[in-house]
Design a protein around this motif. Structure first.
Motif, mmCIF file in Angstrom:
data_model
loop_
_atom_site.group_PDB
_atom_site.id
_atom_site.type_symbol
_atom_site.label_atom_id
_atom_site.label_comp_id
_atom_site.label_asym_id
_atom_site.label_seq_id
_atom_site.Cartn_x
_atom_site.Cartn_y
_atom_site.Cartn_z
ATOM 1 N N CYS A 160 0.873 -1.190 0.000
ATOM 2 C CA CYS A 160 0.000 0.000 0.000
ATOM 3 C C CYS A 160 0.900 1.228 0.000
ATOM 4 O O CYS A 160 1.585 1.518 0.962
ATOM 5 C CB CYS A 160 -0.906 -0.045 1.228
ATOM 6 S SG CYS A 160 -1.953 -1.511 1.212
ATOM 7 N N ASP A 161 0.875 1.916 -1.154
ATOM 8 C CA ASP A 161 1.809 3.015 -1.364
ATOM 9 C C ASP A 161 1.030 4.321 -1.464
ATOM 10 O O ASP A 161 0.309 4.546 -2.438
ATOM 11 C CB ASP A 161 2.581 2.733 -2.669
ATOM 12 C CG ASP A 161 3.507 3.876 -3.002
ATOM 13 O OD1 ASP A 161 4.135 3.833 -4.066
ATOM 14 O OD2 ASP A 161 3.572 4.824 -2.184
ATOM 15 N N GLU A 162 1.180 5.129 -0.446
ATOM 16 C CA GLU A 162 0.380 6.373 -0.406
ATOM 17 C C GLU A 162 0.952 7.448 -1.310
ATOM 18 O O GLU A 162 0.346 8.498 -1.473
ATOM 19 C CB GLU A 162 0.267 6.891 1.033
ATOM 20 C CG GLU A 162 1.473 7.636 1.570
ATOM 21 C CD GLU A 162 2.585 6.701 2.018
ATOM 22 O OE1 GLU A 162 2.445 5.486 1.825
ATOM 23 O OE2 GLU A 162 3.581 7.204 2.555
ATOM 24 N N ILE A 197 1.591 -2.620 4.854
ATOM 25 C CA ILE A 197 1.198 -1.266 5.248
ATOM 26 C C ILE A 197 2.306 -0.646 6.092
ATOM 27 O O ILE A 197 2.831 -1.286 7.007
ATOM 28 C CB ILE A 197 -0.133 -1.322 6.027
ATOM 29 C CG1 ILE A 197 -1.233 -1.748 5.030
ATOM 30 C CG2 ILE A 197 -0.446 0.012 6.696
ATOM 31 C CD1 ILE A 197 -2.574 -1.915 5.610
ATOM 32 N N GLY A 198 2.651 0.571 5.760
ATOM 33 C CA GLY A 198 3.766 1.222 6.438
ATOM 34 C C GLY A 198 3.368 1.866 7.759
ATOM 35 O O GLY A 198 2.190 1.889 8.111
ATOM 36 N N PRO A 199 4.356 2.409 8.475
ATOM 37 C CA PRO A 199 4.116 3.061 9.767
ATOM 38 C C PRO A 199 3.546 4.469 9.571
ATOM 39 O O PRO A 199 3.380 4.923 8.427
ATOM 40 C CB PRO A 199 5.521 3.125 10.370
ATOM 41 C CG PRO A 199 6.415 3.253 9.187
ATOM 42 C CD PRO A 199 5.767 2.444 8.089
ATOM 43 N N GLU A 200 3.329 5.148 10.670
ATOM 44 C CA GLU A 200 2.816 6.530 10.568
ATOM 45 C C GLU A 200 3.700 7.354 9.636
ATOM 46 O O GLU A 200 3.208 8.159 8.857
ATOM 47 C CB GLU A 200 2.820 7.210 11.957
ATOM 48 C CG GLU A 200 1.721 6.772 12.893
ATOM 49 C CD GLU A 200 2.175 5.688 13.857
ATOM 50 O OE1 GLU A 200 3.164 5.018 13.557
ATOM 51 O OE2 GLU A 200 1.514 5.524 14.904
ATOM 52 N N GLY A 202 5.317 6.377 7.103
ATOM 53 C CA GLY A 202 5.397 5.848 5.738
ATOM 54 C C GLY A 202 6.660 5.027 5.519
ATOM 55 O O GLY A 202 7.522 4.931 6.393
ATOM 56 N N VAL A 220 -0.128 -0.711 -4.658
ATOM 57 C CA VAL A 220 -1.573 -0.486 -4.807
ATOM 58 C C VAL A 220 -1.953 0.811 -4.115
ATOM 59 O O VAL A 220 -1.322 1.222 -3.130
ATOM 60 C CB VAL A 220 -2.409 -1.647 -4.226
ATOM 61 C CG1 VAL A 220 -2.219 -2.925 -5.024
ATOM 62 C CG2 VAL A 220 -2.107 -1.869 -2.754
ATOM 63 N N LEU A 222 -4.977 3.066 -2.203
ATOM 64 C CA LEU A 222 -6.242 2.945 -1.447
ATOM 65 C C LEU A 222 -7.009 4.262 -1.550
ATOM 66 O O LEU A 222 -7.752 4.632 -0.641
ATOM 67 C CB LEU A 222 -5.944 2.610 0.018
ATOM 68 C CG LEU A 222 -5.282 1.247 0.255
ATOM 69 C CD1 LEU A 222 -4.829 1.116 1.705
ATOM 70 C CD2 LEU A 222 -6.209 0.108 -0.100
ATOM 71 N N GLY A 223 -6.782 4.988 -2.652
ATOM 72 C CA GLY A 223 -7.508 6.234 -2.869
ATOM 73 C C GLY A 223 -6.596 7.444 -2.775
ATOM 74 O O GLY A 223 -5.401 7.308 -2.496
ATOM 75 N N ARG A 225 -6.465 10.015 -0.702
ATOM 76 C CA ARG A 225 -6.107 10.665 0.573
ATOM 77 C C ARG A 225 -5.088 9.833 1.361
ATOM 78 O O ARG A 225 -4.913 8.638 1.080
ATOM 79 C CB ARG A 225 -7.385 10.850 1.422
ATOM 80 C CG ARG A 225 -8.303 11.972 0.880
ATOM 81 C CD ARG A 225 -9.673 11.938 1.535
ATOM 82 N NE ARG A 225 -10.404 10.737 1.129
ATOM 83 C CZ ARG A 225 -11.018 10.618 -0.039
ATOM 84 N NH1 ARG A 225 -10.949 11.573 -0.944
ATOM 85 N NH2 ARG A 225 -11.676 9.506 -0.338
ATOM 86 N N LEU A 227 -4.284 7.851 4.355
ATOM 87 C CA LEU A 227 -5.022 7.176 5.424
ATOM 88 C C LEU A 227 -4.096 6.873 6.593
ATOM 89 O O LEU A 227 -2.894 6.673 6.417
ATOM 90 C CB LEU A 227 -5.600 5.853 4.898
ATOM 91 C CG LEU A 227 -6.376 5.916 3.579
ATOM 92 C CD1 LEU A 227 -6.814 4.510 3.164
ATOM 93 C CD2 LEU A 227 -7.569 6.852 3.702
ATOM 94 N N ALA A 232 -5.888 2.168 6.584
ATOM 95 C CA ALA A 232 -5.400 1.486 5.376
ATOM 96 C C ALA A 232 -5.594 -0.026 5.515
ATOM 97 O O ALA A 232 -6.017 -0.697 4.571
ATOM 98 C CB ALA A 232 -3.925 1.821 5.160
HETATM 99 N N1 SAH Z 1 3.781 8.848 4.556
HETATM 100 C C1 SAH Z 1 2.560 9.462 5.025
HETATM 101 C C2 SAH Z 1 1.802 8.624 6.025
HETATM 102 C C3 SAH Z 1 1.834 7.136 5.824
HETATM 103 S S1 SAH Z 1 0.261 6.460 6.238
HETATM 104 C C4 SAH Z 1 2.864 10.739 5.775
HETATM 105 O O1 SAH Z 1 4.018 10.884 6.194
HETATM 106 O O2 SAH Z 1 1.906 11.461 6.008
HETATM 107 C C5 SAH Z 1 0.686 4.856 6.771
HETATM 108 C C6 SAH Z 1 0.569 3.777 5.687
HETATM 109 O O3 SAH Z 1 -0.780 3.633 5.253
HETATM 110 C C7 SAH Z 1 1.346 4.080 4.433
HETATM 111 O O4 SAH Z 1 2.712 3.710 4.586
HETATM 112 C C8 SAH Z 1 0.636 3.208 3.418
HETATM 113 O O5 SAH Z 1 1.098 1.870 3.506
HETATM 114 C C9 SAH Z 1 -0.807 3.266 3.878
HETATM 115 N N2 SAH Z 1 -1.576 4.255 3.133
HETATM 116 C C10 SAH Z 1 -2.081 5.406 3.605
HETATM 117 N N3 SAH Z 1 -2.801 6.048 2.655
HETATM 118 C C11 SAH Z 1 -2.745 5.272 1.537
HETATM 119 C C12 SAH Z 1 -3.281 5.385 0.211
HETATM 120 N N4 SAH Z 1 -4.054 6.415 -0.149
HETATM 121 N N5 SAH Z 1 -2.991 4.405 -0.674
HETATM 122 C C13 SAH Z 1 -2.224 3.349 -0.318
HETATM 123 N N6 SAH Z 1 -1.698 3.182 0.912
HETATM 124 C C14 SAH Z 1 -1.955 4.128 1.835
#
Ligand code: SAH
Length: 246
Positions: A160-162, A197-200, A202, A220, A222-223, A225, A227, A232
């Motif tokens: 899950c790649d934000e 899924i990564g940490p807060e 990322g 992938v 997840l939209g 925004r 999350l 997530a």
């Molecule tokens: N890097 C961001 C926060 C990571 S959110 C920051 O610093 O604000 C924590 C994890 O949730 C992410 O590593 C990712 O694995 C997952 N995640 C959050 N939003 C996502 C999205 N829209 N799509 C895919 N993964 C998401």
């Protein structure tokens, strides 16, 4: 009610003192009351409380209600996050049919400590509440990059790649499942899927780069925004559950 013992027709199951106390004084149950028991291996059985006093409890197993089945949900690979949020993540993952729970240590993670016993107790409680028959195990924490380097234990990774590099998880999953879960992708015999899924904070650039290079990994989305990690996990597992219907 979760028990550790094997369950066969007519067998007597000893309850742990705290479980007996809970049934007697919190649930206010009496001997003779029917209860559903499971142990994560032998399916679900209808039992009867045969003794319940002074922290001693026993259940006599009667008939089997449900077969164990082969409910094999996806592995959730997650970075330990703050305690309350982690408890929430674990409970929701169990409710949403997660298979194995694999904590990973990441470069931006807040800790490499995982109280496995505490989390495992949470998993059991959630499994009892949602009446699922399998009890996911909380694996030993490992470094994310080591886990990925070891072929991610024959999983196909949906990470899950934000940062928006991935395709919508639903589309990716449909394509993968169309290939069949037992598909061989780039000489890895994919027996299961992992949601990563990564940490807060990322994933780090290094982690992202190393994961992206793996042939058995697909980014992938997840939209649009950002999350919270626990959101997530819920979103990803819900899409999975929707498609594999377990
Ligand atoms: N890097 C961001 C926060 C990571 S959110 C920051 O610093 O604000 C924590 C994890 O949730 C992410 O590593 C990712 O694995 C997952 N995640 C959050 N939003 C996502 C999205 N829209 N799509 C895919 N993964 C998401």
């Amino acid at each position: 009610l979760f028990v550790h013992d094997p369950i066969t027709a007519g067998c007597e199951i000893e309850l742990a003192p705290e479980q007996s106390h809970y049934l007697e004084h919190v649930m206010r149950l009496k001997p003779g009351t029917p209860v559903k028991v499971f142990n994560g291996r032998d399916g679900e059985w209808l039992g009867t409380i045969s003794e319940l006093r002074k922290k001693k409890g026993r259940i006599t197993a009667g008939t089997q209600l449900r077969e164990q089945g082969t409910e094999a949900g996806p592995t959730l690979v997650f970075a330990p996050i703050k305690k309350q949020r982690l408890d929430f993540l674990i409970e929701k993952a169990v409710e949403l049919g997660v298979g194995k729970l694999q904590p990973v240590i990441t470069q931006h993670g807040i800790t490499d400590k995982v109280r496995r016993d505490r989390l495992q107790a949470q998993v059991i409680e959630a499994a009892e509440q949602c009446e699922r028959l399998t009890v996911p195990e909380i694996a030993e924490p490992v470094r994310l990059l080591d886990w990925v380097a070891n072929g991610a234990e024959d999983h196909h990774l949906l990470f899950c790649d934000e940062t928006g590099s991935g395709s919508p998880i639903g589309e990716v999953l449909s394509q993968l499942l169309a290939k069949g879960a037992g598909s061989v992708i780039d000489n890895i015999n994919v027996v299961n899927h992992a949601l990563v899924i990564g940490p807060e904070g990322g994933f780090s650039a290094d982690e992202l780069e190393r994961i992206r290079k793996q042939p058995f990994a697909t980014p992938v989305s997840l939209g649009p925004r950002i999350l919270r990690a626990e959101t997530a996990a819920i979103a990803a597992l819900t899409v999975f559950q929707d498609r594999i219907g377990d």
